[in-house]
Design a protein around this motif. Structure first.
Motif, PDB file in Angstrom:
ATOM      1  N   CYS A  15       0.852  -1.184   0.000  1.00 47.77           N
ATOM      2  CA  CYS A  15       0.000   0.000   0.000  1.00 47.77           C
ATOM      3  C   CYS A  15       0.890   1.237   0.000  1.00 47.77           C
ATOM      4  O   CYS A  15       1.486   1.585   1.007  1.00 47.77           O
ATOM      5  CB  CYS A  15      -0.907  -0.014   1.230  1.00 47.77           C
ATOM      6  SG  CYS A  15      -1.980   1.399   1.298  1.00 47.77           S
ATOM      7  N   ALA A  40       0.368   4.308  -0.136  1.00 44.82           N
ATOM      8  CA  ALA A  40      -0.033   5.404   0.750  1.00 44.82           C
ATOM      9  C   ALA A  40       0.508   5.190   2.147  1.00 44.82           C
ATOM     10  O   ALA A  40       0.987   6.116   2.801  1.00 44.82           O
ATOM     11  CB  ALA A  40      -1.560   5.504   0.785  1.00 44.82           C
ATOM     12  N   ALA A  41       0.460   3.932   2.604  1.00 43.94           N
ATOM     13  CA  ALA A  41       0.897   3.646   3.967  1.00 43.94           C
ATOM     14  C   ALA A  41       2.382   3.896   4.116  1.00 43.94           C
ATOM     15  O   ALA A  41       2.836   4.520   5.073  1.00 43.94           O
ATOM     16  CB  ALA A  41       0.576   2.199   4.314  1.00 43.94           C
ATOM     17  N   HIS A  49       3.629   7.418   4.672  1.00 49.99           N
ATOM     18  CA  HIS A  49       3.383   8.123   5.923  1.00 49.99           C
ATOM     19  C   HIS A  49       4.588   7.981   6.817  1.00 49.99           C
ATOM     20  O   HIS A  49       4.941   6.885   7.211  1.00 49.99           O
ATOM     21  CB  HIS A  49       2.136   7.576   6.608  1.00 49.99           C
ATOM     22  CG  HIS A  49       0.914   8.278   6.163  1.00 49.99           C
ATOM     23  ND1 HIS A  49       0.196   7.894   5.066  1.00 49.99           N
ATOM     24  CD2 HIS A  49       0.309   9.383   6.652  1.00 49.99           C
ATOM     25  CE1 HIS A  49      -0.812   8.721   4.903  1.00 49.99           C
ATOM     26  NE2 HIS A  49      -0.770   9.630   5.841  1.00 49.99           N
ATOM     27  N   LEU A  74       6.844   4.625  10.509  1.00 49.10           N
ATOM     28  CA  LEU A  74       5.625   4.656  11.284  1.00 49.10           C
ATOM     29  C   LEU A  74       5.153   3.240  11.604  1.00 49.10           C
ATOM     30  O   LEU A  74       4.630   2.978  12.675  1.00 49.10           O
ATOM     31  CB  LEU A  74       4.557   5.416  10.498  1.00 49.10           C
ATOM     32  CG  LEU A  74       3.336   5.847  11.286  1.00 49.10           C
ATOM     33  CD1 LEU A  74       3.754   6.594  12.526  1.00 49.10           C
ATOM     34  CD2 LEU A  74       2.463   6.735  10.426  1.00 49.10           C
ATOM     35  N   THR A  75       5.345   2.307  10.677  1.00 53.67           N
ATOM     36  CA  THR A  75       4.882   0.944  10.928  1.00 53.67           C
ATOM     37  C   THR A  75       6.013  -0.046  10.675  1.00 53.67           C
ATOM     38  O   THR A  75       6.964   0.239   9.946  1.00 53.67           O
ATOM     39  CB  THR A  75       3.711   0.561  10.001  1.00 53.67           C
ATOM     40  OG1 THR A  75       4.200   0.571   8.663  1.00 53.67           O
ATOM     41  CG2 THR A  75       2.564   1.527  10.124  1.00 53.67           C
ATOM     42  N   MET A 102      -5.175   7.046   9.834  1.00 53.81           N
ATOM     43  CA  MET A 102      -4.343   7.662   8.809  1.00 53.81           C
ATOM     44  C   MET A 102      -4.219   6.691   7.654  1.00 53.81           C
ATOM     45  O   MET A 102      -4.500   5.505   7.799  1.00 53.81           O
ATOM     46  CB  MET A 102      -2.954   7.967   9.355  1.00 53.81           C
ATOM     47  CG  MET A 102      -2.931   9.235  10.175  1.00 53.81           C
ATOM     48  SD  MET A 102      -1.414   9.413  11.100  1.00 53.81           S
ATOM     49  CE  MET A 102      -0.185   9.163   9.872  1.00 53.81           C
ATOM     50  N   ALA A 103      -3.741   7.186   6.528  1.00 61.54           N
ATOM     51  CA  ALA A 103      -3.496   6.348   5.364  1.00 61.54           C
ATOM     52  C   ALA A 103      -4.748   5.558   4.998  1.00 61.54           C
ATOM     53  O   ALA A 103      -4.691   4.356   4.755  1.00 61.54           O
ATOM     54  CB  ALA A 103      -2.322   5.401   5.614  1.00 61.54           C
ATOM     55  N   GLU A 112      -5.545   2.531   7.393  1.00 63.13           N
ATOM     56  CA  GLU A 112      -4.579   1.435   7.528  1.00 63.13           C
ATOM     57  C   GLU A 112      -3.771   1.567   8.810  1.00 63.13           C
ATOM     58  O   GLU A 112      -3.356   0.589   9.399  1.00 63.13           O
ATOM     59  CB  GLU A 112      -3.612   1.433   6.331  1.00 63.13           C
ATOM     60  CG  GLU A 112      -4.221   0.954   5.035  1.00 63.13           C
ATOM     61  CD  GLU A 112      -4.540  -0.528   5.083  1.00 63.13           C
ATOM     62  OE1 GLU A 112      -3.708  -1.289   5.616  1.00 63.13           O
ATOM     63  OE2 GLU A 112      -5.619  -0.932   4.613  1.00 63.13           O
ATOM     64  N   ILE A 113      -3.515   2.813   9.205  1.00 67.14           N
ATOM     65  CA  ILE A 113      -2.640   3.063  10.339  1.00 67.14           C
ATOM     66  C   ILE A 113      -3.405   3.907  11.352  1.00 67.14           C
ATOM     67  O   ILE A 113      -4.235   4.742  10.973  1.00 67.14           O
ATOM     68  CB  ILE A 113      -1.365   3.817   9.898  1.00 67.14           C
ATOM     69  CG1 ILE A 113      -0.729   3.119   8.710  1.00 67.14           C
ATOM     70  CG2 ILE A 113      -0.379   3.917  11.035  1.00 67.14           C
ATOM     71  CD1 ILE A 113       0.465   3.849   8.169  1.00 67.14           C
TER      72      ILE A 113
END
Lengths: 652, 652
Positions: free
Chosen positions: A14, A16-17, A20, A627-628, B502-503, B506-507
């Motif tokens: 993803c 977009a993820a 971030h 972030l993740t 966010m996203a 997803e987050i």
């Protein structure tokens, strides 16, 4: 990096993820951080929220209402509510008389003091207290605790007047300490009494109080002033020539009656009032019986003379001389904290059933005011005892007005009926105490603790055994000490765990918890928990390096090479200077092994400090903060592919 | 639920992810949990891992090697390594002589004790120590600390022999305590000395040690035995008729020389040996000068007679009489912990540069053995001082053999050259100490702390100010107390935060940290952190309910209704009985408001307890425990759609 397609699970990344990024620019000014920190520490309930928008007059009125909750409910008080409060008040008054006399005897005080203590303090609580369900009065555990502390310094036999004065003084200090705790919003001291400590302490205290009642049940005159089981049993057999069968027979009858009334209540909750007034019935019936048979002359000791009239002032009896002030402060502090813990816990659990809110700090101020006032009007320590409050609740009280009703009833008794209670047999009081105490030894709760948490069970048992075999202070102290050590150990030895990938690389979980979670090749993901600071920084360093070594040898066995370590900081709620230094050392160690360190999801407080200290800029590098975990792993895979590509190029 | 398509971001739900449920069946047996807990608490470095697979003889040899690290390096020792160690050993010996004499003077001991203390302990450390870089010797801070504690009980003026005996006894207790800490793996006590405390304490101690040197620099004979700045300054002006300009001039010359040599080292790191032997040069030059001009008669006090010969046994001088044993234990404990903290920190930071490992508990045992042996052979407290170890490191030491070389050098000095040091001017020693101490006042570190963490800065300043204006024990104690209060506060007031999406859902992140994170309608996601237990359970309850109330009023303003609260437990590393009770109360409160509670991602320890206590089965319900926040929100949306569907149905 955001466009790299990795993922052995076959999922598309993803984009977009991955784009971030961690917000590294959020820096709150120091004043704001300090203000927020102080507010969270001392005003976690934020009592004045919503005041900002009001005009000054309303704000002042709101503030006054905050400090004097009676102003909140009194204007809206109705006759309909009063009916309920009247019933509840009369019911608890009927309980207050036997309990007041009994607990005063337990504290070796003249019985009338127990009645005095049910007159003034409830009036004050009705004005300042925030609980609608609490019924104010003396409590058994604190009475015995006070007696055991004061008796050790000033034996009542030697100087009954001084003994009483120290009780008043202790109540005064209790009030001052409670008010101060409330004003300085230090309610968190009470938080250090854990539920396990209280369960064990209460159970142990109930056990020794029951043992103490053998004196009354057997009609004995001499007894030990110690509370531990060994002294008590020895003392019972030492004075066995004082045993009176008349007392014992009467006692067993009363006990059976009270226990039956309790059983009735369990079976038919509607008949709760039978068990509520049963103690009063025992006092009345016992008194009439003792009067008729002249019990005092036939082995049934009675309470003895009770003076008519309401509380005399006792302000002149407060004693602040060097010699005894220490005892009073010690007794006041310990019993005050204990009383707070009981009162607040009772208030909270009853409020919970009605879905009301209790403000712990406000309650402390209310308790403090009523104890200061009590100490000046011949009362000793009062709080919100469980038994009386539960009866109040079940009798349907609506507001603190029920305390006022009880207070008026007690006043009438003091003015007109007190001398009648002269004939109350001591054995009646003993059987009332025994029945009240039996319910406090919560065997089920002990078993529950044993099942759920062995350490909590230990804390509970230390309190129980300490109280029963040594003294109440030792039991309480040892149990609190163990609790605090446990709290510090939790902080000193926080959990770290290795995360494996699940759901095709979407979720990352502890491999011990989810055995089917898969290893990520060349990457080690560690989840850190709890605040990182000086107490556990050394441990974290050792533990992280050991995880890495273990992973390295496991990787080697698989013919692979550990190249990335991802530290998941999502659970790290704060970090201090020593902790940042530790992360720096870990980074250095791994750097020398050629391992890249990545951080994921640092919280606001942690991000602020890591940025300020330069750790992110100088050590890890902004590009390695994600972030993740998923994003971090994507970046690692991209890096691995590039380095493999380079290797192949150079090999070609 | 896994197939419900929600998501205002327009993303398709990953069915695979939603079907991964929390593993509620993972229950470790109690014995395993206890074993793991004890192992993590006391053996975080797991020293014997990998032993299991070896035959018994090798295992025993491995164990012996663990306890006697010399067996590890000695068999592989080569002449090549010895060359380096010889050079390093001679260099540190040249430093050990002036430092030994100086620090013994600082402790008010006969100067020869300082030389004795550089002979026996290094030999023992070479056998039992695990650091290749540490150079053993006496330290300034602990010397002054010992002197200040012992002097308060037994002034040296009154009874110099007893004074010395108490020093030996204190060293003995230091050794016993250090060994015990190591054997019982209680290294974590040292963890309670935070970096901030040590920085502040060392800075403050350096400042007062420099002040103390004004006595030597001015050639004074009388001085205060107190260490605080006010007493020292007063004492300097009180005895101003004792000031000697000759001493002062000589002192300034020495100071300039030493400072220049330090500057040289900074500019040309290769010439480090100049600064390393500079103190020795000062002693030699000063001694020759004093001898030539008969300094003692012209205002330049000298050290005085030094006896030839190696350490006499002092085992018969250990004094265990009731009267003085308390002082010795107190002095031994405090200085021992301080010495451990310095020694281990120095060993670790030097090992880090070479990427070696230091075992804190093993180091404690080594320090303990060398102090016990030292106390029997006329030595006082020794550890691994920073200055000497750094010189050892820069001189290129390879193994603890450099300590043996130093020891042999000192032995030769003791046997043949000691009387020559008689002429060493005291002012030379003072200037050596001043220059060594200046580097310990780390102004840059103070500023760094101020910038990064104001509370750490406070802890540091409390130590500094406490040491400078009161006593060393007060400074250290207040700073440690503040650190522990802070640690408990961190636990008592953990962070909770509201997560926003966010996203595209997803987050989920802290809305304070990521202001563009979006609210999720009808749902409140709270992230809890840190262990949940009795200390903070009350706070968590208040805080969660406040978040809910705030969210409710915000929702109402938007014309919506809060229906779900998701508690993200991913950061909660453990929970106790009180904590579970709190969650139950929160659940009850929210249930009454018609709000459903969901839990996400509980860790292994937390899952175990929540299942055992019946909280998940009886309160939340298995179907409301999710692995990820995303899954939980999907379930909430599904529930919302269903209830809206029903509403519409009933409206139709």
């Amino acid at each position: 990096m955001g466009t790299a397609a990795g993922g052995d699970g076959g999922h598309l990344l993803c984009a977009a993820a991955a784009e971030h990024k961690v917000n590294l620019t959020a820096q709150r000014p120091f004043a704001e951080v300090l203000r927020a920190g102080l507010a969270e520490t001392f005003f976690p309930d934020d009592p004045f929220r919503g005041f900002g928008s009001l005009p000054p007059a309303e704000r002042a009125w709101g503030g006054l209402k905050y400090f004097v909750p009676a102003l909140e409910w009194a204007p809206r008080y109705t006759l309909g509510k009063f009916k309920y409060d009247l019933l509840a008040g009369v019911t608890i008054a009927s309980l207050a008389i036997p309990q007041g006399i009994s607990y005063a005897k337990l504290a070796n005080l003249p019985p009338i003091i127990g009645l005095y203590s049910s007159f003034v303090p409830p009036l004050l609580y009705a004005v300042f207290g925030s609980s609608n369900n609490l019924a104010v009065g003396t409590v058994a555990a604190a009475s015995l605790l006070l007696a055991s502390i004061v008796e050790a310094e000033v034996p009542r036999e030697d100087n009954p007047e001084l003994y009483l004065q120290i009780f008043y003084t202790a109540a005064f200090f209790t009030g001052v300490i409670q008010t101060a705790l409330g004003v300085f919003r230090l309610g968190l001291i009470v938080d250090f009494l854990s539920r396990s400590t209280i369960t064990g302490f209460m159970g142990g205290t109930a056990a020794i109080i029951i043992l103490q009642q053998l004196k009354g049940m057997l009609g004995m005159k001499h007894f030990t002033s110690k509370t531990d089981i060994i002294s008590v049993v020895r003392s019972i057999f030492l004075y066995r020539d004082e045993w009176r069968w008349q007392s014992a027979v009467l006692g067993v009858c009363f006990l059976l009656f009270l226990l039956l009334s309790k059983q009735l209540r369990k079976k038919k909750p509607n008949l709760f009032w039978v068990s509520a007034i049963a103690p009063f019935m025992v006092v009345i019936i016992g008194g009439i019986f003792a009067f008729l048979v002249k019990g005092n002359e036939h082995g049934i000791p009675i309470v003895g003379d009770l003076k008519k009239g309401i509380n005399p002032l006792s302000i002149s009896q407060l004693t602040f001389t060097d010699k005894h002030v220490n005892t009073a402060v010690k007794a006041g502090f310990l019993s005050g904290i204990l009383a707070l813990a009981e009162g607040i816990a009772v208030g909270r659990s009853l409020a919970l059933i009605k879905n009301e809110q209790i403000d712990g700090n406000k309650e402390m101020i209310a308790f403090g005011i009523m104890n200061i006032a009590g100490s000046c009007t011949s009362c000793y320590l009062t709080t919100g005892p469980f038994s009386k409050s539960a009866v109040n609740f079940h009798a349907g009280c609506r507001t603190p007005m029920s305390n006022v009703v009880m207070s008026v009833c007690i006043m009438l008794v003091l003015l007109f009926l007190a001398p009648l209670f002269k004939y109350t047999p001591l054995v009646a009081l003993s059987s009332i105490i025994v029945v009240a105490m039996i319910g406090l030894i919560k065997v089920k709760e002990f078993l529950h603790l044993y099942r759920v948490d062995k350490f909590d069970f230990c804390i509970c048992m230390v309190a129980f055994v300490g109280v029963v075999f040594f003294t109440m202070v030792i039991g309480l102290g040892a149990s609190i000490g163990l609790s605090v050590i446990r709290a510090l150990l939790h902080v000193a030895r926080p959990t770290t765990c290795k995360l494996g990938s699940m759901a095709g690389g979407e979720i990352f979980c502890d491999v011990r918890h989810y055995p089917h979670a898969r290893n990520i090749p060349n990457v080690l993901v560690l989840q850190l928990g709890s605040p990182i600071y000086f107490v556990n920084a050394g441990y974290f360093r050792e533990r992280i390096l050991r995880w890495v070594e273990d992973e390295e040898s496991a990787s080697k066995a698989d013919g692979q090479d550990l190249q990335y370590v991802i530290l998941d900081l999502g659970g790290v709620s704060s970090i201090d200077n020593t902790g940042i230094g530790m992360l720096g050392e870990v980074h250095k160690s791994l750097d020398r092994k050629g391992i890249t360190v990545a951080l994921t999801n640092p919280r606001l407080e942690v991000t602020e400090k890591l940025v300020l200290s330069g750790f992110i800029r100088d050590k890890v590098g902004k590009e390695w903060v994600f972030l993740t975990v998923k994003d971090a792993i994507t970046a690692c895979r991209y890096g691995l592919q590039r380095s493999r590509g380079k290797q192949e190029d150079s090999e070609v």
